[in-house]
Design a protein around this motif. Sequence first.
Motif, mmCIF file in Angstrom:
data_model
loop_
_atom_site.group_PDB
_atom_site.id
_atom_site.type_symbol
_atom_site.label_atom_id
_atom_site.label_comp_id
_atom_site.label_asym_id
_atom_site.label_seq_id
_atom_site.Cartn_x
_atom_site.Cartn_y
_atom_site.Cartn_z
ATOM 1 N N VAL A 87 -16.949 69.481 26.449
ATOM 2 C CA VAL A 87 -17.465 68.517 27.422
ATOM 3 C C VAL A 87 -18.637 69.108 28.192
ATOM 4 N N LYS A 88 -18.582 70.401 28.492
ATOM 5 C CA LYS A 88 -19.673 71.043 29.226
ATOM 6 C C LYS A 88 -20.977 70.969 28.439
ATOM 7 N N GLU A 89 -20.901 71.134 27.131
ATOM 8 C CA GLU A 89 -22.102 71.034 26.301
ATOM 9 C C GLU A 89 -22.633 69.610 26.265
ATOM 10 N N GLU A 90 -21.732 68.634 26.227
ATOM 11 C CA GLU A 90 -22.182 67.248 26.205
ATOM 12 C C GLU A 90 -22.800 66.847 27.543
ATOM 13 N N LEU A 91 -22.238 67.365 28.642
ATOM 14 C CA LEU A 91 -22.834 67.096 29.949
ATOM 15 C C LEU A 91 -24.198 67.763 30.073
ATOM 16 N N ALA A 92 -24.332 68.966 29.531
ATOM 17 C CA ALA A 92 -25.635 69.637 29.549
ATOM 18 C C ALA A 92 -26.661 68.858 28.724
ATOM 19 N N ARG A 93 -26.195 68.161 27.699
ATOM 20 C CA ARG A 93 -27.104 67.362 26.868
ATOM 21 C C ARG A 93 -27.526 66.076 27.576
ATOM 22 N N THR A 94 -26.613 65.458 28.340
ATOM 23 C CA THR A 94 -26.927 64.182 29.001
ATOM 24 C C THR A 94 -27.519 64.367 30.396
ATOM 25 N N TRP A 95 -27.314 65.552 30.996
ATOM 26 C CA TRP A 95 -27.794 65.806 32.355
ATOM 27 C C TRP A 95 -29.295 65.614 32.514
ATOM 28 N N PRO A 96 -30.152 66.170 31.644
ATOM 29 C CA PRO A 96 -31.594 66.008 31.851
ATOM 30 C C PRO A 96 -32.053 64.554 31.864
ATOM 31 N N ALA A 97 -31.435 63.719 31.036
ATOM 32 C CA ALA A 97 -31.833 62.309 30.996
ATOM 33 C C ALA A 97 -31.520 61.615 32.321
ATOM 34 N N THR A 98 -30.343 61.883 32.881
ATOM 35 C CA THR A 98 -29.982 61.281 34.167
ATOM 36 C C THR A 98 -30.879 61.792 35.289
ATOM 37 N N MET A 99 -31.155 63.093 35.313
ATOM 38 C CA MET A 99 -32.025 63.647 36.350
ATOM 39 C C MET A 99 -33.435 63.081 36.256
ATOM 40 N N GLU A 100 -33.936 62.950 35.037
ATOM 41 C CA GLU A 100 -35.279 62.388 34.852
ATOM 42 C C GLU A 100 -35.350 60.964 35.387
ATOM 43 N N LEU A 101 -34.383 60.146 35.008
ATOM 44 C CA LEU A 101 -34.377 58.752 35.449
ATOM 45 C C LEU A 101 -34.181 58.654 36.960
ATOM 46 N N ALA A 102 -33.244 59.438 37.522
ATOM 47 C CA ALA A 102 -32.955 59.367 38.955
ATOM 48 C C ALA A 102 -34.137 59.853 39.790
#
Length: 305
Positions: A87-102
């Motif tokens: 799960v930590k790897e999947e969160l690391a993969r999705t984190w940049p997209a959320t930060m970019e959009l936010a």
Amino acid sequence: MRAFIVRRLGSLMLGLLAASLAIFLLVRLVPGDPARLLMKNPTPEKLAEIRARLALDRPLPVQYAIWLKNVFGRGSFGESVVTGRDVKEELARTWPATMELACIAMVLASLAGLWLGIFSARHAGTWRDAFGTTISLIGLSVPVFWLGLLAMLLFSLELGWLPAGERGGWKHLVMPACVLATIPAAFVARIARTAMLDVLDQDFIRTARAKGANERTVLYRHALRAALVPIVTMIGVEFAYLLGGAVLTETVFAWPGIGRYIATAVLARDYPAIQGSLLVLVAMVMVMNFAVDLLYHALEPKLRT
């Protein structure tokens, strides 16, 4: 200041611990058995094996203790029961997209909200003020998912100007960022208007005008600086909201961020993924609130004493 930081860090850790317990219990209230969802034709032996692997056959206090030990002791959220990946790897993969959009959405919301709030305060009591207030009320009232679908229908299907979804170049950011910025911009506009009206009635503003300062200098150099504390507070709170509340926007625009990941995990009853992603979002919100508190003390000298 040092004692304040230590106290806030202590309360942050206690809050995170309480949030972990709340998340653990709420996830267990989600209907459905994740072990059965993983198998089309489950057998008792296979169900028992999966429940043992997920520790679902243990009492709730033991399950919580195991999860807490893994999270805070080993820094592990476990493996997704759907994909089998960490799960930590999947969160690391999705984190940049959320930060970019936010981040893009918060910049747009701050600029638009500040301009609208200052515009309304400058023309208080006139039709311009009523127009600005009406725009902010509309921004607060329009559902995000409806606005997203309307934007896709107009700018993607009818005009063909922008792509309908997914993550790519800057054109893929325009619609989801603007839609996500709508509600925060309205909140910032209302707070900025109220704060500016309070400041514009004070003596130092009248003194600045009496000395011959032009209106732009009065508004942006004197009044806005004095009104920054509540505005910065609202921006910080709304940024935390954007990080944790982008589920609908990311789902509508198929944006591969944490919000969409949570929505997918909930539908699949993926306990490790739900718990890990929610705990990360709660931690992000708490860190943002802590940063806002520190910014308070930097902007307001009275708080430092």
